[in-house]
Design an enzyme around this catalytic site. Structure first.
Site, short mmCIF file in Angstrom:
data_model
loop_
_atom_site.label_atom_id
_atom_site.label_comp_id
_atom_site.label_asym_id
_atom_site.label_seq_id
_atom_site.Cartn_x
_atom_site.Cartn_y
_atom_site.Cartn_z
N ASP A 140 -2.43 6.54 -3.48
CA ASP A 140 -1.29 5.92 -2.80
C ASP A 140 -0.62 4.84 -3.65
O ASP A 140 -0.94 4.68 -4.82
CB ASP A 140 -1.73 5.35 -1.44
CG ASP A 140 -2.59 4.11 -1.59
OD1 ASP A 140 -3.29 4.01 -2.61
OD2 ASP A 140 -2.57 3.25 -0.69
N ASP A 163 -5.59 2.65 -3.91
CA ASP A 163 -6.91 2.58 -3.27
C ASP A 163 -7.24 3.79 -2.41
O ASP A 163 -8.40 4.05 -2.13
CB ASP A 163 -7.11 1.26 -2.50
CG ASP A 163 -6.05 1.01 -1.45
OD1 ASP A 163 -5.12 1.83 -1.30
OD2 ASP A 163 -6.15 -0.04 -0.76
N ARG A 164 -6.24 4.56 -1.99
CA ARG A 164 -6.53 5.75 -1.19
C ARG A 164 -6.67 6.99 -2.08
O ARG A 164 -6.17 6.99 -3.21
CB ARG A 164 -5.42 6.01 -0.18
CG ARG A 164 -5.34 4.97 0.90
CD ARG A 164 -4.33 5.36 1.96
NE ARG A 164 -4.43 4.41 3.07
CZ ARG A 164 -3.88 4.60 4.25
NH1 ARG A 164 -3.18 5.69 4.49
NH2 ARG A 164 -4.03 3.72 5.21
N SER A 169 0.81 -1.22 0.00
CA SER A 169 0.00 0.00 0.00
C SER A 169 0.85 1.28 0.00
O SER A 169 1.64 1.49 -0.90
CB SER A 169 -0.96 -0.03 1.18
OG SER A 169 -1.88 1.02 1.09
N HIS A 170 0.71 2.09 1.05
CA HIS A 170 1.38 3.39 1.09
C HIS A 170 2.74 3.33 1.76
O HIS A 170 3.37 4.37 1.95
CB HIS A 170 0.47 4.38 1.81
CG HIS A 170 -0.05 3.81 3.10
ND1 HIS A 170 -1.08 2.91 3.13
CD2 HIS A 170 0.37 3.95 4.37
CE1 HIS A 170 -1.30 2.54 4.38
NE2 HIS A 170 -0.42 3.16 5.15
N LYS A 200 -11.49 -0.06 -1.64
CA LYS A 200 -11.59 1.38 -1.79
C LYS A 200 -10.87 1.76 -3.08
O LYS A 200 -10.04 1.00 -3.58
CB LYS A 200 -11.03 2.11 -0.58
CG LYS A 200 -9.64 1.73 -0.16
CD LYS A 200 -9.29 2.51 1.11
CE LYS A 200 -7.93 2.11 1.66
NZ LYS A 200 -7.98 0.94 2.54
N ASP A 221 -0.78 1.61 -4.08
CA ASP A 221 -1.56 0.62 -4.84
C ASP A 221 -2.89 1.17 -5.34
O ASP A 221 -3.74 0.41 -5.82
CB ASP A 221 -1.79 -0.63 -3.98
CG ASP A 221 -2.59 -0.35 -2.72
OD1 ASP A 221 -2.53 0.79 -2.23
OD2 ASP A 221 -3.29 -1.25 -2.24
C1 G6P Z 1 -5.69 0.18 6.01
C2 G6P Z 1 -7.04 -0.35 5.68
C3 G6P Z 1 -8.11 0.67 5.97
C4 G6P Z 1 -8.00 1.17 7.40
C5 G6P Z 1 -6.60 1.60 7.73
C6 G6P Z 1 -6.54 1.85 9.22
O1 G6P Z 1 -5.38 1.24 5.17
O2 G6P Z 1 -7.11 -0.71 4.31
O3 G6P Z 1 -9.36 0.10 5.74
O4 G6P Z 1 -8.85 2.26 7.62
O5 G6P Z 1 -5.68 0.60 7.38
O6 G6P Z 1 -5.26 1.92 9.67
P1 G6P Z 1 -4.88 2.04 11.21
O7 G6P Z 1 -3.41 2.24 11.17
O8 G6P Z 1 -5.62 3.25 11.74
O9 G6P Z 1 -5.32 0.77 11.89
ZN ZN Z 2 -3.41 1.37 -0.40
#
Ligand code: G6P
Ligand code: ZN
Length: 546
Positions: free
Chosen positions: A280, A284-285, A114-115, A379, A282
């Protein structure tokens, strides 16, 4: 037909998938048998792979292509009939979700962290999405994890590398590998959901936007859709070349990391484009900006809800909205105005799946820069950007006007998140436990001059399948509608991160122009006092404010 090699192996004890699959440093994934064990565990624990189609791709980070070659050889040895792999090994997370659904695949393996930063010293990750295209539910990730604990062998072939740069079919033994355009299916879906003619006319009329792909996977998607299909001028997409280390950046779309974008959007006068957005690693954000104007993710979901019918894909209306608990209650107010339900779920995209599958929610979102709908089961960053463009084009209003309209209609919810990163784990857990222990005694007391109307640890029962989740974060609700939420991050890698979410509604339009931190100053002080954050941690303040 080459012989299947059955390789003996022994378990690794750290292959429990987290919020979003198995995420570790590249060096962990480069250990012999590490990836192989996890992939074999997926094949062994999800029924129905024989003769099935597997979707495969990733965000292009370091180690992506190497892992893809291994997974292709293992897929062929495990009876998969067809692999659909994105050209150059690329598929965004929502793009993969789309292909899994459109092509009726058994599931998909997405390679992404992801990010998180990439490169040889960065992170890598792998996740499995079953046939509905969404993140694997816990019963599947639990089964995969259980399998990794007892695995004794994996199956692989000794076949040459597949050419990932050439579109079309190749064969690996009995299996077909089809290299697909990673953008095609996704772009076609976007054309069905949004009014591309109206957005094209918007750009023709001189509307200027800047999309920051942050050298990650959305570059090719944004170039094809925004510049080629919608006619936005070349250069609308910045940092559009995917690089395996994201140009040493941190591909997370927020005001801190999307620096290039923020500088442009907050430039003086006409130099600033009309709209800005970033996604981000991948894809999705998303973060949405107007000219010198930041849209909070919570307000973004609420504004999309109010204006959804302006987009053809949502013209028949929104059945319901869902938001994660710490997300502000702006979407609840928008839903109430429309007379539709708003569901409150625990943090994590997987909790939206049942609501989307059952048609109870059409749109959903989280404060952590995630927005999406029932069009896929992840997302979707670029989808959110196109939705905003569609609404701007159809309404003739600017991004800022649309948010101000929202505030005028449902009130403004001042909202901020304060993160205390890298706390000693024990300290953070003790803080949360002490707070939990005090919850029963807080009801009816005054804190910082506000009356506490509810103090609990959020628990959830899924209205579709009845599954439950508890301990999802402490909520303190006050009589005037203000709220403080405390939870520990589930995605951090170093120590513990305490997140404190602070909000308060302001219904008076004359008071909609305050600075957020100033508007929330007294609540911020209450949040600190209630949990004793500064006393216990010795920190003078949060490490990150969003
Ligand atoms: C990931 C998930 C999201 C979630 C986030 C929360 O990005 O895909 O669905 O909202 O993590 O992260 P945290 O660090 O606050 O648990
Ligand atoms: Zn992501």
């Amino acid at each position: 037909m080459s012989a299947i090699r059955v390789e003996p192996t022994t378990p690794f004890d750290d292959q429990k998938p987290g919020t979003s699959g198995l995420r570790k440093t590249v060096s962990v994934f480069r250990q012999p048998r590490y990836l192989e064990n996890f992939v074999q565990a997926i094949f062994d624990s999800v029924p129905g792979r024989q003769g099935a189609t597997l979707v495969l791709g990733g965000d292009g980070r370091f180690h992506n292509k190497t892992a893809i070659q291994t997974i292709i050889r293992m897929a062929a040895a495990n009876g998969i009939a067809r692999v659909l792999v994105g050209r150059d090994g690329l598929l965004s997370t929502p793009g993969a979700s789309c292909v899994i659904r459109e092509r009726g695949a058994w599931g998909g393996i997405i390679l992404s962290a992801s990010h998180n930063p990439g490169g040889p010293d960065g992170d890598f990750g792998i996740k499995f999405n079953p046939s509905n295209g969404g993140p694997a539910p816990e019963r599947i990730t639990d089964a995969i994890y259980a399998r990794t604990r007892e695995i004794g062998e994996y199956c692989i072939l000794d076949t040459p590398e597949v050419d990932l740069s050439a579109l079309g079919e190749q064969t690996v033994d009995d299996m077909v590998v089809e290299v697909i355009d990673p953008v095609a299916d996704y772009a076609a879906l976007m054309e069905r959901l949004f009014d591309f003619d109206a957005i094209r006319a918007l750009f023709q009329g001189g509307f200027r936007m800047c999309f920051d792909a942050m050298h990650a996977v959305t570059g090719p998607y944004a170039r094809e859709i925004l510049e080629n299909r919608l006619g936005a001028p070349a250069g609308t997409v910045i940092n559009g070349e995917p690089l395996d280390d994201f140009n040493e950046g941190h591909p997370d779309p927020n005001l801190v990391h999307a620096r290039d974008l923020v500088e442009r959007l907050f430039a003086d006068g006409d130099a600033a484009p009309d709209m800005g957005a970033a996604s981000d690693g991948d894809g999705d954000r998303n973060m949405i900006l107007g000219r010198r104007f930041y849209v909070t993710p919570s307000d973004s979901l609420a504004a999309l809800t109010l204006n959804a019918t302006l987009a053809p894909g949502y013209a028949r209306g929104v059945a319901g909205v869902a938001r994660s608990m710490p997300t502000s209650r702006a979407p609840d107010r928008a839903a109430a105005l429309l007379g539709i339900p708003c569901f409150e779920t625990p943090t994590g995209w997987k909790f939206f799946g049942t609501l989307l599958d059952a048609g109870k929610a059409t749109l959903c979102g989280e404060e952590s820069f995630g927005t999406g709908s029932d069009h896929v089961r992840e997302k979707d960053g670029l989808w959110a950007v196109l939705f905003w463009l569609n609404i701007v084009a159809a309404s003739g209003k600017s991004v800022e006007d649309l948010v101000r309209d929202l505030w005028a209609r449902v009130g403004r919810i001042y909202y901020t998140r304060h993160d205390y990163e890298d706390l000693p784990k024990r300290q953070a857990e003790t803080l949360m436990n002490d707070l939990r222990a005090r919850l029963p005694s807080l009801f009816g007391t005054k804190q910082g001059g506000r009356l506490v109307m509810l103090a609990d640890d959020f628990a959830y029962t899924d209205p579709v399948d009845g599954s439950t989740a508890s301990g999802q974060g402490v909520r303190i609700l006050f009589e005037d509608g203000a709220r403080i939420v405390y939870r520990l991050s589930g995605t951090g890698t170093a120590g513990a991160t305490l997140r404190v979410y602070i909000e308060r509604p302001e219904d008076d339009p004359a008071r909609h122009d305050m600075d957020t931190q100033a508007a929330l100053a007294d609540l911020i002080a209450t949040a600190d006092a209630l949990a004793g954050i500064q006393d216990r941690t010795g920190r003078g303040g949060p490490t990150v404010i969003t």
